[in-house]
Motif scaffolding. Structure first.
Motif, PDB file in Angstrom:
ATOM      1  N   MET A   1       6.127   8.888 -10.977  1.00 41.21           N
ATOM      2  CA  MET A   1       5.175   9.787 -10.338  1.00 41.21           C
ATOM      3  C   MET A   1       4.722   9.240  -8.992  1.00 41.21           C
ATOM      4  N   LEU A   2       4.622   7.926  -8.886  1.00 38.45           N
ATOM      5  CA  LEU A   2       4.275   7.318  -7.607  1.00 38.45           C
ATOM      6  C   LEU A   2       5.312   7.685  -6.550  1.00 38.45           C
TER       7      LEU A   2
ATOM      8  N   THR B   1       0.835  -1.198   0.000  1.00 41.28           N
ATOM      9  CA  THR B   1       0.000   0.000   0.000  1.00 41.28           C
ATOM     10  C   THR B   1       0.870   1.248   0.000  1.00 41.28           C
ATOM     11  N   PHE B   2       0.302   2.331  -0.552  1.00 42.73           N
ATOM     12  CA  PHE B   2       1.039   3.572  -0.729  1.00 42.73           C
ATOM     13  C   PHE B   2       0.101   4.747  -0.477  1.00 42.73           C
ATOM     14  N   PHE B   3       0.549   5.711   0.311  1.00 45.90           N
ATOM     15  CA  PHE B   3      -0.218   6.938   0.493  1.00 45.90           C
ATOM     16  C   PHE B   3       0.438   8.029  -0.342  1.00 45.90           C
ATOM     17  N   VAL B   4      -0.348   8.648  -1.242  1.00 48.08           N
ATOM     18  CA  VAL B   4       0.179   9.688  -2.122  1.00 48.08           C
ATOM     19  C   VAL B   4      -0.624  10.968  -1.959  1.00 48.08           C
ATOM     20  N   ASP B   5      -0.012  12.074  -2.292  1.00 48.72           N
ATOM     21  CA  ASP B   5      -0.656  13.380  -2.173  1.00 48.72           C
ATOM     22  C   ASP B   5      -0.210  14.244  -3.343  1.00 48.72           C
ATOM     23  N   VAL B   6      -1.163  14.645  -4.191  1.00 44.97           N
ATOM     24  CA  VAL B   6      -0.866  15.382  -5.415  1.00 44.97           C
ATOM     25  C   VAL B   6      -1.449  16.789  -5.310  1.00 44.97           C
TER      26      VAL B   6
ATOM     27  N   ASP C   1      -0.497  13.208 -12.430  1.00 44.02           N
ATOM     28  CA  ASP C   1      -1.186  12.004 -11.996  1.00 44.02           C
ATOM     29  C   ASP C   1      -0.181  10.882 -11.831  1.00 44.02           C
ATOM     30  N   ILE C   2      -0.620   9.792 -11.200  1.00 41.03           N
ATOM     31  CA  ILE C   2       0.269   8.668 -10.948  1.00 41.03           C
ATOM     32  C   ILE C   2       0.071   7.569 -11.996  1.00 41.03           C
ATOM     33  N   ILE C   3      -0.640   7.852 -13.106  1.00 34.80           N
ATOM     34  CA  ILE C   3      -0.761   6.904 -14.210  1.00 34.80           C
ATOM     35  C   ILE C   3       0.097   7.373 -15.376  1.00 34.80           C
ATOM     36  N   THR C   4       0.455   6.432 -16.252  1.00 39.14           N
ATOM     37  CA  THR C   4       1.410   6.740 -17.327  1.00 39.14           C
ATOM     38  C   THR C   4       0.830   7.655 -18.398  1.00 39.14           C
TER      39      THR C   4
ATOM     40  N   GLY D   1      -5.266  13.635  -1.728  1.00 37.94           N
ATOM     41  CA  GLY D   1      -4.610  12.500  -1.099  1.00 37.94           C
ATOM     42  C   GLY D   1      -5.366  11.223  -1.378  1.00 37.94           C
ATOM     43  N   ALA D   2      -4.638  10.132  -1.538  1.00 38.10           N
ATOM     44  CA  ALA D   2      -5.275   8.845  -1.801  1.00 38.10           C
ATOM     45  C   ALA D   2      -4.428   7.716  -1.242  1.00 38.10           C
ATOM     46  N   LEU D   3      -5.090   6.654  -0.832  1.00 38.66           N
ATOM     47  CA  LEU D   3      -4.417   5.420  -0.463  1.00 38.66           C
ATOM     48  C   LEU D   3      -4.532   4.458  -1.637  1.00 38.66           C
ATOM     49  N   LEU D   4      -3.406   3.934  -2.096  1.00 34.68           N
ATOM     50  CA  LEU D   4      -3.353   2.992  -3.211  1.00 34.68           C
ATOM     51  C   LEU D   4      -2.987   1.608  -2.691  1.00 34.68           C
ATOM     52  N   ILE D   5      -3.462   0.596  -3.386  1.00 37.74           N
ATOM     53  CA  ILE D   5      -3.065  -0.774  -3.077  1.00 37.74           C
ATOM     54  C   ILE D   5      -2.568  -1.457  -4.345  1.00 37.74           C
ATOM     55  N   ARG D   6      -1.530  -2.261  -4.192  1.00 35.72           N
ATOM     56  CA  ARG D   6      -1.020  -3.095  -5.286  1.00 35.72           C
ATOM     57  C   ARG D   6      -1.145  -4.546  -4.844  1.00 35.72           C
TER      58      ARG D   6
END
Length: 368
Positions: A357-358, A8-13, A328-331, A33-38
């Protein structure tokens, strides 16, 4: 297929003007802010999910470093394509934020396994471009007028503005927007449960000359009978968001005829499938839905596009602040043209994570 890894990753853009600063009745935001999961599998397929920042969730999970530690005992060894089991048996039904995060990644994996975009798994493509709103925090009349004209110039057809600090402030803002743009923008205001039933009713009546598309959640989420009563006493359309959580609540809203529109969201309802069900049940009562936005990054924006693209009962512009992100955190970030975005066509969510970006926007990771 089995789940073999969870991170999991917490990001803030940061947000950009004119959305930033985004002032609601209770908070001013300058970032998303968002919490991401892989989720990784023994088939070599990886799925990603996103849920919005919420203070209690953030404090309890993100800043303690326990995000992945919470999920691993539940998820490791499970088949991520058993999405019905996630709802019924995986023990996260009382945690819609967390469940929606995992469920999104599971749909991403299922789509990639099948070689199909998410909208194909949800019923097929109904519309290939999805209309989105422009959004604005609470502003003074002059700023509101200038920003609304800016959005018209960009080709948006619908504006949603925060509200709820005082009826006088809300009316002045609405009046300024209408004076500046006339009928070129469908207009929505959202007080975020800021008013009592008495104040909400009077404001709804005072807003009648301004022809709102809808007046969103003016009162506490539990006041459904009061919402139904207000609907009978004003011509201003009423929409509900915070009230749209469980199917039990949705059934009660529809039985009472308490809203003209519903705004479901994955993090409130528990996932993509839950939102799909809300949309279908609402359609049976001829109540249109709008996909709610909580300042979303690319993963949740992709989810909104697949849902609205595959669901006839999402006919209006869906909430969106995507255009306000610094990046953004997408390509391949989404491009908004004349207030619309193309539905992704690649398998799963149809987007890939930009690792650079992540790392750039990472605040806290369970594997840092």
């Amino acid at each position: 297929m089995k789940i073999t890894g969870v991170d999991t990753f917490f990001v803030d853009v940061p947000l950009q003007a004119p959305v930033s600063p985004y002032q609601s009745r209770y908070i001013c935001s300058t970032s998303t802010g968002a919490l991401l999961i892989r989720i990784e599998t023994d088939a070599g397929i990886t799925g990603w999910g996103e849920t919005p920042q919420r203070l209690s969730f953030q404090n309890a999970v993100s800043f303690t470093g326990a995000e992945a530690d919470y999920f691993r005992p539940i998820l490791l060894g499970k088949d991520p394509t058993d999405i019905a089991a996630l709802y019924a048996d995986w023990g996260m039904g009382e945690e819609p934020y967390r469940q929606s995060l995992v469920e999104m990644a599971c749909w991403d994996i299922l789509g990639k396994q099948a070689g199909l975009p998410l909208h194909r798994l949800l019923g097929g493509l109904y519309r290939d471009r999805v209309e989105v709103t422009c959004c604005m925090g609470i502003r003074g009349p002059e700023e509101a007028a200038a920003i609304s004209k800016h959005y018209v110039d960009l080709g948006f057809s619908t504006l949603k503005t925060k509200a709820g600090r005082s009826p006088e402030e809300d009316l002045a803002m609405v009046r300024a927007i209408r004076d500046a743009t006339g009928d070129r923008l469908n207009l929505r205001i959202d007080p975020n449960m800021g008013y009592t039933p008495e104040v909400a009713l009077q404001l709804a009546r005072d807003l009648e000359p301004y022809d709102l598309q809808y007046f969103e959640q003016p009162m506490h989420k539990d006041l459904l009978q009061e919402s139904a009563e207000i609907r009978q006493q004003t011509t201003t359309p009423l929409a509900l968001n915070e009230s749209v959580t469980t199917m039990k609540n949705v059934r009660k809203i529809l039985e009472l005829d308490a809203a003209q529109y519903l705004l479901p969201d994955t993090y409130q309802c528990g996932g993509i499938w839950a939102v799909k069900l809300v949309g279908e049940v609402a359609a049976s009562a001829s109540v249109p839905c709008i996909f709610h936005c909580a300042h979303d990054l690319g993963l949740r924006t992709a989810t909104m596009l697949h849902m609205a693209g595959s669901s006839p009962n999402f006919p209006l512009a869906n909430d969106c602040t995507y255009y306000s992100l610094e990046n953004d955190i997408i390509t391949e970030p989404f491009e908004i043209k004349a207030g619309t975005i193309t539905v992704p066509t690649k398998p799963g969510l149809g987007v890939d994570i930009n690792e650079g970006m992540l790392k750039r926007y990472l605040v806290k990771s369970s594997v840092d």
